[in-house]
Scaffold this motif. Sequence first.
Motif, mmCIF file in Angstrom:
data_model
loop_
_atom_site.group_PDB
_atom_site.id
_atom_site.type_symbol
_atom_site.label_atom_id
_atom_site.label_comp_id
_atom_site.label_asym_id
_atom_site.label_seq_id
_atom_site.Cartn_x
_atom_site.Cartn_y
_atom_site.Cartn_z
ATOM 1 N N TYR A 1 8.942 -9.411 -13.550
ATOM 2 C CA TYR A 1 8.073 -9.415 -12.380
ATOM 3 C C TYR A 1 8.409 -8.222 -11.489
ATOM 4 C CZ TYR A 1 6.506 -14.040 -13.705
ATOM 5 O OH TYR A 1 5.950 -15.095 -14.386
ATOM 6 N N VAL A 2 7.365 -7.650 -10.899
ATOM 7 C CA VAL A 2 7.483 -6.488 -10.019
ATOM 8 C C VAL A 2 7.175 -6.974 -8.606
ATOM 9 C CG1 VAL A 2 6.658 -4.150 -9.563
ATOM 10 C CG2 VAL A 2 6.708 -5.028 -11.916
ATOM 11 N N SER A 3 8.171 -6.931 -7.735
ATOM 12 C CA SER A 3 8.021 -7.537 -6.419
ATOM 13 C C SER A 3 7.598 -6.519 -5.371
ATOM 14 C CB SER A 3 9.335 -8.207 -6.001
ATOM 15 O OG SER A 3 9.141 -9.044 -4.889
ATOM 16 N N PHE A 4 6.401 -6.728 -4.828
ATOM 17 C CA PHE A 4 5.906 -5.975 -3.676
ATOM 18 C C PHE A 4 6.180 -6.870 -2.469
ATOM 19 C CE2 PHE A 4 3.125 -2.430 -5.275
ATOM 20 C CZ PHE A 4 3.526 -2.526 -6.600
ATOM 21 N N ASP A 5 7.379 -6.754 -1.919
ATOM 22 C CA ASP A 5 7.874 -7.797 -1.024
ATOM 23 C C ASP A 5 8.252 -7.323 0.370
ATOM 24 O OD1 ASP A 5 10.283 -6.457 -1.519
ATOM 25 O OD2 ASP A 5 10.849 -7.842 -3.109
ATOM 26 N N THR A 6 7.926 -6.079 0.710
ATOM 27 C CA THR A 6 8.184 -5.611 2.084
ATOM 28 C C THR A 6 6.869 -5.260 2.783
ATOM 29 O OG1 THR A 6 8.512 -3.281 1.468
ATOM 30 C CG2 THR A 6 10.445 -4.712 1.397
ATOM 31 N N ILE A 7 5.830 -5.990 2.429
ATOM 32 C CA ILE A 7 4.506 -5.713 2.978
ATOM 33 C C ILE A 7 4.523 -5.859 4.496
ATOM 34 C CG2 ILE A 7 2.117 -6.555 3.036
ATOM 35 C CD1 ILE A 7 2.538 -7.343 0.052
ATOM 36 N N GLY A 8 4.038 -4.837 5.161
ATOM 37 C CA GLY A 8 4.010 -4.818 6.615
ATOM 38 C C GLY A 8 5.121 -4.009 7.244
ATOM 39 N N LYS A 9 6.126 -3.635 6.484
ATOM 40 C CA LYS A 9 7.221 -2.824 7.012
ATOM 41 C C LYS A 9 6.804 -1.352 6.971
ATOM 42 C CE LYS A 9 11.149 -5.875 6.152
ATOM 43 N NZ LYS A 9 12.491 -6.012 5.523
ATOM 44 N N GLU A 10 5.970 -0.986 7.912
ATOM 45 C CA GLU A 10 5.352 0.338 7.924
ATOM 46 C C GLU A 10 6.360 1.455 8.162
ATOM 47 O OE1 GLU A 10 2.143 1.387 7.573
ATOM 48 O OE2 GLU A 10 1.108 -0.537 7.349
ATOM 49 N N SER A 11 7.495 1.165 8.775
ATOM 50 C CA SER A 11 8.494 2.209 9.004
ATOM 51 C C SER A 11 9.161 2.641 7.708
ATOM 52 C CB SER A 11 9.554 1.731 9.992
ATOM 53 O OG SER A 11 10.263 0.623 9.485
ATOM 54 N N TYR A 12 9.072 1.809 6.681
ATOM 55 C CA TYR A 12 9.626 2.146 5.374
ATOM 56 C C TYR A 12 8.572 2.742 4.447
ATOM 57 C CZ TYR A 12 13.842 -0.569 6.469
ATOM 58 O OH TYR A 12 14.996 -1.047 7.034
ATOM 59 N N GLN A 13 7.383 2.166 4.501
ATOM 60 C CA GLN A 13 6.300 2.561 3.598
ATOM 61 C C GLN A 13 4.996 2.068 4.211
ATOM 62 O OE1 GLN A 13 5.260 4.637 1.226
ATOM 63 N NE2 GLN A 13 6.351 3.740 -0.513
ATOM 64 N N SER A 14 3.938 2.838 4.086
ATOM 65 C CA SER A 14 2.664 2.392 4.637
ATOM 66 C C SER A 14 2.029 1.346 3.725
ATOM 67 C CB SER A 14 1.707 3.576 4.801
ATOM 68 O OG SER A 14 1.190 3.980 3.548
ATOM 69 N N ASP A 15 1.305 0.421 4.326
ATOM 70 C CA ASP A 15 0.595 -0.560 3.518
ATOM 71 C C ASP A 15 -0.487 0.094 2.671
ATOM 72 O OD1 ASP A 15 2.117 -2.707 4.271
ATOM 73 O OD2 ASP A 15 0.581 -3.665 5.517
ATOM 74 N N GLY A 16 -0.960 1.260 3.100
ATOM 75 C CA GLY A 16 -1.925 1.993 2.276
ATOM 76 C C GLY A 16 -1.333 2.397 0.944
ATOM 77 N N VAL A 17 -0.094 2.860 0.951
ATOM 78 C CA VAL A 17 0.584 3.200 -0.307
ATOM 79 C C VAL A 17 0.822 1.943 -1.125
ATOM 80 C CG1 VAL A 17 2.726 4.092 -1.314
ATOM 81 C CG2 VAL A 17 1.642 5.293 0.598
ATOM 82 N N ARG A 18 1.256 0.868 -0.465
ATOM 83 C CA ARG A 18 1.471 -0.396 -1.181
ATOM 84 C C ARG A 18 0.185 -0.857 -1.865
ATOM 85 N NH1 ARG A 18 4.548 -1.356 3.702
ATOM 86 N NH2 ARG A 18 6.768 -1.585 3.172
ATOM 87 N N LEU A 19 -0.924 -0.740 -1.144
ATOM 88 C CA LEU A 19 -2.209 -1.152 -1.703
ATOM 89 C C LEU A 19 -2.546 -0.324 -2.928
ATOM 90 C CD1 LEU A 19 -4.744 -2.952 -1.288
ATOM 91 C CD2 LEU A 19 -5.704 -1.071 0.055
ATOM 92 N N ARG A 20 -2.362 0.989 -2.836
ATOM 93 C CA ARG A 20 -2.650 1.858 -3.985
ATOM 94 C C ARG A 20 -1.789 1.495 -5.187
ATOM 95 N NH1 ARG A 20 0.272 6.135 -5.277
ATOM 96 N NH2 ARG A 20 0.977 6.612 -3.145
ATOM 97 N N LEU A 21 -0.498 1.270 -4.950
ATOM 98 C CA LEU A 21 0.419 0.942 -6.050
ATOM 99 C C LEU A 21 0.070 -0.396 -6.689
ATOM 100 C CD1 LEU A 21 3.776 2.036 -4.393
ATOM 101 C CD2 LEU A 21 2.607 3.194 -6.270
ATOM 102 N N LEU A 22 -0.266 -1.387 -5.867
ATOM 103 C CA LEU A 22 -0.604 -2.695 -6.406
ATOM 104 C C LEU A 22 -1.919 -2.655 -7.176
ATOM 105 C CD1 LEU A 22 -0.003 -5.687 -6.704
ATOM 106 C CD2 LEU A 22 -1.074 -6.060 -4.465
ATOM 107 N N LEU A 23 -2.909 -1.958 -6.637
ATOM 108 C CA LEU A 23 -4.174 -1.835 -7.354
ATOM 109 C C LEU A 23 -3.977 -1.128 -8.691
ATOM 110 C CD1 LEU A 23 -6.565 -0.907 -4.410
ATOM 111 C CD2 LEU A 23 -6.542 -3.053 -5.706
ATOM 112 N N GLY A 24 -3.095 -0.140 -8.729
ATOM 113 C CA GLY A 24 -2.801 0.541 -9.981
ATOM 114 C C GLY A 24 -2.185 -0.398 -11.000
#
Length: 324
Positions: A231-254
């Motif tokens: 399993y691949v955990s996308f588990d820091t959603i909302g922590k924008e100081s570490y990574q933008s949710d826009g990048v998270r969205l792109r990675l998850l959609l991929g």
Amino acid sequence: MRTALPPTVRPAVRTVTGPLDPYTVRGPVLAHEHLVLDLDRHGDRAAVLDPQLHAPAVTGELTALREGFGLALVVELTCRGMGRDARALARISRDSAVAVVAGTGWYYAPFHPPEVRQAGGADVGALTEILVHEIRHGIGTTGIRPGVLGEVGSHGDRLTGAERRTLRAAARAALATGLSVATHAQLGRGGLAQLDLLTGEGLPPHRICVGHQDLLDDPVTHKELAASGAYVSFDTIGKESYQSDGVRLRLLLGLIDAGHADRALLSCDISRHAYLRTEGGQGYGHLFGSFLPRLRAAGVEEETIDLLTRRNPLRFLTGGHFSP
């Protein structure tokens, strides 16, 4: 190879208030959270969720999420040396009417408690015995038994010697008890090394969740992890100081577009009291109130949302024996 359970045996998720039949879980699951935590090493008390001071706010958030979004279960990955408090978890669970799974194991090296060095000279066998005893007999004198190994950690692309021993102990304890393993990969790095080490001990990939992969902008690694069965955990959603949710969205959609929607887990990893809604933070509900609407707007259907937020974490927790 996955071993089928006898027809008369139903898998159970072990929660802090008792066994939970996963087939009764109708709402979403937060797959990587902290409800009680103490990672303070400098006296600033920032990385703390105090069981007395902050528990009312935590309980209030979980209650609101149950009422507003049907939140059914939280996988709480505060393990040994991280300020874990099993009794506080049980109180929060009862007061919010949200099931909670407690963890065991050891976080990454800077947070290893003295027992890691003292137990048989950090011998893997001695460390394994500590975990197996806790899983079978309960945390301290509480009688509350962990339902997952995690978050067991490392930091960097190469694991330290102590991290290798604690991860190997987690794998062996998982094999001895039937639990699954959730990892902490600092800033998303080192996940493939963790996977190699855990599977090298004989633990099947589908009982492994590699943490914090939404902090690593590396779709190739994500697909390699998922293709292995982990399993691949996308588990820091909302922590924008570490990574933008826009990048998270792109990675998850991929990952979804590559056919790996059945390998992703989602959560927010609330690990500081400033992240609580009462203190102006994004809170545990950021996944439901902000990120999932963006996922839907990108064309992800409700069946896939349910897979990501309910069926995947339940399959992970039951070692793949949950088949809705």
